[in-house]
Design a protein around this motif. Sequence first.
Motif, PDB file in Angstrom:
ATOM      1  N   THR A 614       0.843  -1.200   0.000  1.00 55.46           N
ATOM      2  CA  THR A 614       0.000   0.000   0.000  1.00 55.46           C
ATOM      3  C   THR A 614       0.878   1.251   0.000  1.00 55.46           C
ATOM      4  OG1 THR A 614      -1.605  -1.226   1.295  1.00 55.46           O
ATOM      5  CG2 THR A 614      -1.905   1.153   1.192  1.00 55.46           C
ATOM      6  N   LEU A 615       1.924   1.238   0.833  1.00 55.86           N
ATOM      7  CA  LEU A 615       2.812   2.399   0.899  1.00 55.86           C
ATOM      8  C   LEU A 615       3.464   2.663  -0.457  1.00 55.86           C
ATOM      9  CD1 LEU A 615       4.526   1.875   4.385  1.00 55.86           C
ATOM     10  CD2 LEU A 615       2.785   3.553   3.778  1.00 55.86           C
ATOM     11  N   HIS A 616       3.907   1.601  -1.105  1.00 58.91           N
ATOM     12  CA  HIS A 616       4.535   1.771  -2.425  1.00 58.91           C
ATOM     13  C   HIS A 616       3.536   2.315  -3.440  1.00 58.91           C
ATOM     14  CE1 HIS A 616       8.626   0.409  -1.841  1.00 58.91           C
ATOM     15  NE2 HIS A 616       8.164  -0.595  -1.068  1.00 58.91           N
ATOM     16  N   ALA A 617       2.319   1.797  -3.375  1.00 59.14           N
ATOM     17  CA  ALA A 617       1.303   2.248  -4.321  1.00 59.14           C
ATOM     18  C   ALA A 617       1.000   3.736  -4.104  1.00 59.14           C
ATOM     19  CB  ALA A 617       0.034   1.409  -4.157  1.00 59.14           C
ATOM     20  N   LEU A 618       0.954   4.150  -2.836  1.00 59.74           N
ATOM     21  CA  LEU A 618       0.684   5.555  -2.533  1.00 59.74           C
ATOM     22  C   LEU A 618       1.800   6.445  -3.087  1.00 59.74           C
ATOM     23  CD1 LEU A 618      -0.571   5.145   1.136  1.00 59.74           C
ATOM     24  CD2 LEU A 618      -1.910   6.077  -0.766  1.00 59.74           C
ATOM     25  N   ALA A 620       3.709   5.707  -5.536  1.00 56.41           N
ATOM     26  CA  ALA A 620       3.630   5.694  -6.991  1.00 56.41           C
ATOM     27  C   ALA A 620       2.606   6.734  -7.471  1.00 56.41           C
ATOM     28  CB  ALA A 620       3.237   4.295  -7.475  1.00 56.41           C
ATOM     29  N   LEU A 621       1.589   6.996  -6.649  1.00 59.96           N
ATOM     30  CA  LEU A 621       0.610   8.023  -7.002  1.00 59.96           C
ATOM     31  C   LEU A 621       1.235   9.416  -6.920  1.00 59.96           C
ATOM     32  CD1 LEU A 621      -2.682   7.259  -5.011  1.00 59.96           C
ATOM     33  CD2 LEU A 621      -2.342   7.124  -7.480  1.00 59.96           C
ATOM     34  N   GLY A 622       2.324   9.516  -6.148  1.00 60.46           N
ATOM     35  CA  GLY A 622       2.958  10.815  -5.947  1.00 60.46           C
ATOM     36  C   GLY A 622       2.797  11.324  -4.523  1.00 60.46           C
ATOM     37  N   VAL A 623       2.086  10.551  -3.694  1.00 62.39           N
ATOM     38  CA  VAL A 623       1.871  10.936  -2.304  1.00 62.39           C
ATOM     39  C   VAL A 623       3.190  10.753  -1.551  1.00 62.39           C
ATOM     40  CG1 VAL A 623       0.610  10.360  -0.186  1.00 62.39           C
ATOM     41  CG2 VAL A 623      -0.561  10.276  -2.394  1.00 62.39           C
ATOM     42  N   ARG A 624       3.523  11.695  -0.631  1.00 60.98           N
ATOM     43  CA  ARG A 624       4.760  11.567   0.132  1.00 60.98           C
ATOM     44  C   ARG A 624       4.461  10.864   1.460  1.00 60.98           C
ATOM     45  NH1 ARG A 624       8.677  15.677  -1.134  1.00 60.98           N
ATOM     46  NH2 ARG A 624       9.030  15.988   1.079  1.00 60.98           N
ATOM     47  N   ILE A 625       5.424  10.058   1.904  1.00 59.20           N
ATOM     48  CA  ILE A 625       5.217   9.302   3.140  1.00 59.20           C
ATOM     49  C   ILE A 625       6.248   9.750   4.181  1.00 59.20           C
ATOM     50  CG2 ILE A 625       5.051   7.000   4.194  1.00 59.20           C
ATOM     51  CD1 ILE A 625       3.024   7.267   1.959  1.00 59.20           C
ATOM     52  N   SER A 642      13.203  -0.678   5.629  1.00 59.96           N
ATOM     53  CA  SER A 642      12.077  -1.419   5.060  1.00 59.96           C
ATOM     54  C   SER A 642      11.267  -0.577   4.068  1.00 59.96           C
ATOM     55  CB  SER A 642      11.172  -1.943   6.177  1.00 59.96           C
ATOM     56  OG  SER A 642      10.807  -0.873   7.018  1.00 59.96           O
ATOM     57  N   PHE A 643      11.394   0.748   4.133  1.00 60.20           N
ATOM     58  CA  PHE A 643      10.629   1.566   3.188  1.00 60.20           C
ATOM     59  C   PHE A 643      11.355   2.887   2.940  1.00 60.20           C
ATOM     60  CE2 PHE A 643       7.327   4.574   1.955  1.00 60.20           C
ATOM     61  CZ  PHE A 643       6.740   3.878   0.916  1.00 60.20           C
ATOM     62  N   PRO A 644      11.391   3.322   1.694  1.00 57.34           N
ATOM     63  CA  PRO A 644      12.076   4.592   1.380  1.00 57.34           C
ATOM     64  C   PRO A 644      11.204   5.798   1.718  1.00 57.34           C
ATOM     65  CG  PRO A 644      11.285   3.559  -0.634  1.00 57.34           C
ATOM     66  CD  PRO A 644      10.914   2.633   0.474  1.00 57.34           C
ATOM     67  N   PHE A 645      11.274   6.261   2.981  1.00 56.34           N
ATOM     68  CA  PHE A 645      10.452   7.392   3.402  1.00 56.34           C
ATOM     69  C   PHE A 645      10.903   8.688   2.722  1.00 56.34           C
ATOM     70  CE2 PHE A 645       9.785   4.325   6.710  1.00 56.34           C
ATOM     71  CZ  PHE A 645       8.442   4.473   6.991  1.00 56.34           C
ATOM     72  N   ASP A 646       9.955   9.607   2.616  1.00 53.69           N
ATOM     73  CA  ASP A 646      10.288  10.914   2.057  1.00 53.69           C
ATOM     74  C   ASP A 646      10.736  11.856   3.159  1.00 53.69           C
ATOM     75  OD1 ASP A 646       9.361  10.642  -0.810  1.00 53.69           O
ATOM     76  OD2 ASP A 646       7.582   9.965   0.308  1.00 53.69           O
TER      77      ASP A 646
END
Length: 740
Positions: A614-618, A620-625, A642-646
């Motif tokens: 889900t995080l990756h999909a978000l 990909a939409l352009g949403v920043r995490i 575990s995840f490339p945070f912005d």
Amino acid sequence: MRPVRPTKPKKLNGAPRARGSRPVKPTPKLGHRNLRAAAAVDEIAGKRAEWEAAIADAKKAHDRLMEAIDILPEGIVFLDSDGRYILWNKKYAEIYNRSSDLFAPGARLQDTIRVGVARGDYPEAAGREDAWIAERLDRLFQPSGRHEQRLSDGRTILIEERLTGDGGIIGLRVDITELKQREESFRLLFDGNPVPMIVCAKDGGRVLGVNEAAAQHYGYSRAAFEQLSIRNLQAYESEPPWAGQQSDEEQAARTWKHVRADGTLIDLAIYSRHLVHNDEPAVLLALMDITERKRAEARLAFLAQHDALTGLPSRNLLRQKIDDKLTQMRRGSEKMAVLVLGLDNFKSINDTLGHAVGDRLLRGVGKRLRSILRQEDVVARLNSDEFAIVQGGQARPEDAAQLSRRLLEAIADPFLLDTNTVTIGATIGIAMAPNDGDDAEKLLKNADMALSRAKTETRGTFSYFESGMDARAQSRRRVEMELRDAIQNDVLQPHYQPLIDLATGRITGFEALVRWPHPERGMIPPSEFIPIAEETGLISALGRAMLRQACGHAARWPDEVRVAVNMSPLQFRAGNVLSLVMDALKQSGLPASRLELEITETLVLEKSGQVLATLHALRALGVRISMDDFGTGYSSLSYLRSFPFDKIKVDQSFIRDLAANREAQAIVRSIVSLGKGLGVTITAEGVETEAELRCLRAEGCHEAQGYLFSRPRPNAEIIGLLQAQRDAAGGSSPGNAMVA
Ligand code: C2E
Ligand code: MG
Ligand code: MG
């Protein structure tokens, strides 16, 4: 054919002797002598009339006797002391119809018997004729006796003979063929019956007979069985099954435990009937083996009282056990602790790894708990992720604490479930009896309350029930209800707190922070209702409303200003975050690149494939995490892998006293250089002083947020705030311009 009847019985009670009774005919003579002779003749004539009358009477009496004995259903025979026939009735002749031509007054019974033997009338005499006859005659002259005689035509005759006072014999004969046949069928029914049956002496319970089924069922030979008594079969000392007055239903309802020859126990329903066996009062027992039924019943009872998944007692059984212990306690001086253990984040394991793994985990937890407890302690499963433990004996609060620590340690060890290694935490609430409650319900409720409190305040530890928790719990329930209303009526609203780019001093965006304007309590901060919303599931509706409002508001802000929205881990577990975000963006028209989602470490901690996808999909939409509250979890660094945070938002606990605290400075410095290395924006949360701000600038921190710049404000003030910034652009320090 009727046999020759004796007309002159040799001997008959009360009857005159017939021999010599014939009258003499008088001869006529004349004269004096003749006169005397005539008188004599008259006298003789008179006597003769008397005799004739007497003979007639005797004959009548005899006939009446004959009639009387003829209507008897038994055969009857009178013999003299030499065993010669005197008299017999019709039935006697009927019974021995083959020999009846041999019956004659004066004929000897033994001759009749001999003829019968020679003809083969008596199968039992075959081959030993003389001996048989001798035995038979021996019996004939016994004072009294009874025996059965089989005839070659299949009949059985019961013979009863008795000596009379004058040495004669009266014999009775009863044809008992039918009786014998019935006995035989009964034997067959008994012997061949598939239902195990036992005949016992009514008195003392000695086994008088068993059928084959019983012998097999118990594993004794019939001979060995018949040496036993019913008491030898009973597993426990008890009255025999037929003791007392029982109706058939009562008898059917009672069950018995018997021991078989090999020592195994069986459960029986026993039906008994009284009867006479060989002239002895006896009882016939029909035995229904209900061991299997009992076992099935016990299994059902077990299932009704136990949790099917873990096999542990259910809440119902637990309640019973607690109440039992309370009763014991009232008698002695015992104390008891009731612990309710809740698994932390069990739902996420279930959702992410699947129910099969969740089930296995619960079983594993149940086993571990059980393995730590003493035999007399009870562990039960209360509901999906809650267990209860009853610590008996002399449990004092410190014992309960010690046990809690051991339980928590045991649960903390990773569970290896198939290919998954699952780690789960737990929290415990403790209620002590009798202080915190004197019935099961109250104790469980209070322990549960202590658990809720521990979950919100000191997750992963234990906490005792305290009086006043009840009131708190009630107020919590009230908050829940009011919150539900507030969400439904769109009362909740976001306030916005600016995020400042420390290089330019400009506002890059705002964090939306939920506010609840309460008619009586004023503005309620999220810390008071977010945990309740998460516990009750209201968080989904709350989160959706905030996202929708924040996107709607931000869409009207200048293009370069972003909005950050906090997301609860529970929203991710619900699994619909992506569509929720897409809907909010679409409805508001806000470009995805202007939306930031703030998530906490707990979410990443689950490392579930679904959450990461889900995080990756978000993204990909352009949403920043963004990772919120960085540093408060205990292995924050590993989450970054575990995840490339912005963005990483450094928790305000590291910013506090930053100016004076060298360690905090070192930490912030390393986070900043880490952020630079990873290409991630570092934001400092809760900046309150110029000194903190200077430090952050010196360390090269990218972004800051805090009361120094502005408190969270309602949307209505945001446009004005941005306008003021624009007006002040190029002016003095942005920080000063922003202080609320
Ligand atoms: P957070 O996401 O870490 O938000 C920052 C919190 O720090 C906010 O508290 C904010 O008012 C406070 N804060 C900002 N600057 C300062 C400062 O200089 N000094 C101090 N002492 N505090 C400062 P708030 O608004 O009470 O929110 C608390 C937490 O509630 C948030 O922490 C966030 O985790 C949660 N929250 C707020 N709104 C939402 C929401 O819409 N959804 C979800 N899931 N959680 C929310
Ligand atoms: Mg936040
Ligand atoms: Mg934060």
